[in-house]
Design a protein around this motif. Structure first.
Motif, mmCIF file in Angstrom:
data_model
loop_
_atom_site.group_PDB
_atom_site.id
_atom_site.type_symbol
_atom_site.label_atom_id
_atom_site.label_comp_id
_atom_site.label_asym_id
_atom_site.label_seq_id
_atom_site.Cartn_x
_atom_site.Cartn_y
_atom_site.Cartn_z
ATOM 1 N N TRP A 36 54.691 6.795 -3.976
ATOM 2 C CA TRP A 36 54.401 7.045 -5.383
ATOM 3 C C TRP A 36 53.352 8.141 -5.490
ATOM 4 N N TYR A 37 53.622 9.066 -6.386
ATOM 5 C CA TYR A 37 52.667 10.105 -6.734
ATOM 6 C C TYR A 37 52.380 9.977 -8.225
ATOM 7 N N ARG A 38 51.316 10.622 -8.671
ATOM 8 C CA ARG A 38 51.036 10.638 -10.101
ATOM 9 C C ARG A 38 50.467 11.991 -10.510
ATOM 10 N N GLN A 39 50.677 12.298 -11.778
ATOM 11 C CA GLN A 39 50.169 13.551 -12.311
ATOM 12 C C GLN A 39 49.613 13.301 -13.709
ATOM 13 N N ALA A 40 48.323 13.514 -13.840
ATOM 14 C CA ALA A 40 47.659 13.384 -15.130
ATOM 15 C C ALA A 40 47.671 14.745 -15.823
ATOM 16 N N PRO A 41 47.536 14.765 -17.144
ATOM 17 C CA PRO A 41 47.543 16.045 -17.865
ATOM 18 C C PRO A 41 46.479 17.002 -17.338
ATOM 19 N N GLY A 42 46.899 18.216 -17.045
ATOM 20 C CA GLY A 42 45.974 19.229 -16.575
ATOM 21 C C GLY A 42 45.560 19.098 -15.124
ATOM 22 N N LYS A 43 46.156 18.164 -14.413
ATOM 23 C CA LYS A 43 45.792 17.957 -13.002
ATOM 24 C C LYS A 43 47.010 18.124 -12.112
ATOM 25 N N GLN A 44 46.741 18.308 -10.828
ATOM 26 C CA GLN A 44 47.820 18.431 -9.864
ATOM 27 C C GLN A 44 48.391 17.058 -9.533
ATOM 28 N N ARG A 45 49.633 17.064 -9.116
ATOM 29 C CA ARG A 45 50.258 15.827 -8.668
ATOM 30 C C ARG A 45 49.563 15.374 -7.386
ATOM 31 N N GLU A 46 49.289 14.072 -7.298
ATOM 32 C CA GLU A 46 48.581 13.543 -6.138
ATOM 33 C C GLU A 46 49.283 12.305 -5.593
ATOM 34 N N LEU A 47 49.112 12.103 -4.303
ATOM 35 C CA LEU A 47 49.670 10.916 -3.668
ATOM 36 C C LEU A 47 48.877 9.690 -4.105
ATOM 37 N N VAL A 48 49.607 8.637 -4.467
ATOM 38 C CA VAL A 48 48.988 7.352 -4.783
ATOM 39 C C VAL A 48 49.094 6.429 -3.566
ATOM 40 N N ALA A 49 50.300 6.285 -3.052
ATOM 41 C CA ALA A 49 50.530 5.422 -1.889
ATOM 42 C C ALA A 49 51.896 5.743 -1.311
ATOM 43 N N ASN A 50 52.050 5.526 -0.008
ATOM 44 C CA ASN A 50 53.369 5.631 0.580
ATOM 45 C C ASN A 50 53.540 4.622 1.694
ATOM 46 N N ILE A 51 54.790 4.424 2.075
ATOM 47 C CA ILE A 51 55.119 3.428 3.075
ATOM 48 C C ILE A 51 56.338 3.907 3.858
ATOM 49 N N PRO A 52 56.160 4.205 5.132
ATOM 50 C CA PRO A 52 57.295 4.607 5.957
ATOM 51 C C PRO A 52 58.186 3.400 6.249
#
Length: 117
Positions: A36-52
């Motif tokens: 899961w990634y997230r992107q707030a207004p005016g900000k870059q998309r960032e990693l929230v969490a991942n699971i291989p």
């Protein structure tokens, strides 16, 4: 190739919880990482969490202890349980799958999460 569909976003008060779900379909192979990634207004998309697949989880420092990622390989699903939500968690949340077979990544359309103070 791979399609991802998110669900579960919405509006919640600070301190509340939400659970996001992502359904993957198409030519999915076992060796992949979902996240899961997230992107707030005016900000870059960032990693929230991942699971291989078969691996350990990885979290952004800002969500450690509050969010939990999990996956069900039998259903090709990935989930994000979000507890103790804060207004700064407000963003569009995107499901992501990186495929080692395709050497490519795929994205869902995004689901809005809004946390009111």
């Amino acid at each position: 190739q791979v399609q991802l569909v998110e669900s579960g976003g919405g509006l919640v008060q600070a301190g509340g919880s939400l659970r996001l779900s992502c359904a993957a379909s198409g030519s999915i192979f076992r060796s992949n990482t979902m996240g899961w990634y997230r992107q707030a207004p005016g900000k870059q998309r960032e990693l929230v969490a991942n699971i291989p697949s078969g691996g350990s989880t990885n979290y952004a420092d800002s969500v450690k202890g509050r969010f939990t990622i999990s996956r069900d390989n039998t259903k090709n699903m990935v989930y994000l349980q979000m507890n103790s939500l804060k207004p700064e968690d407000t963003a569009v949340y995107y499901c992501n799958l990186y495929s080692r077979f395709y050497k490519n990544e795929f994205w869902g359309q995004g689901t809005q999460v809004t946390v009111s103070s």
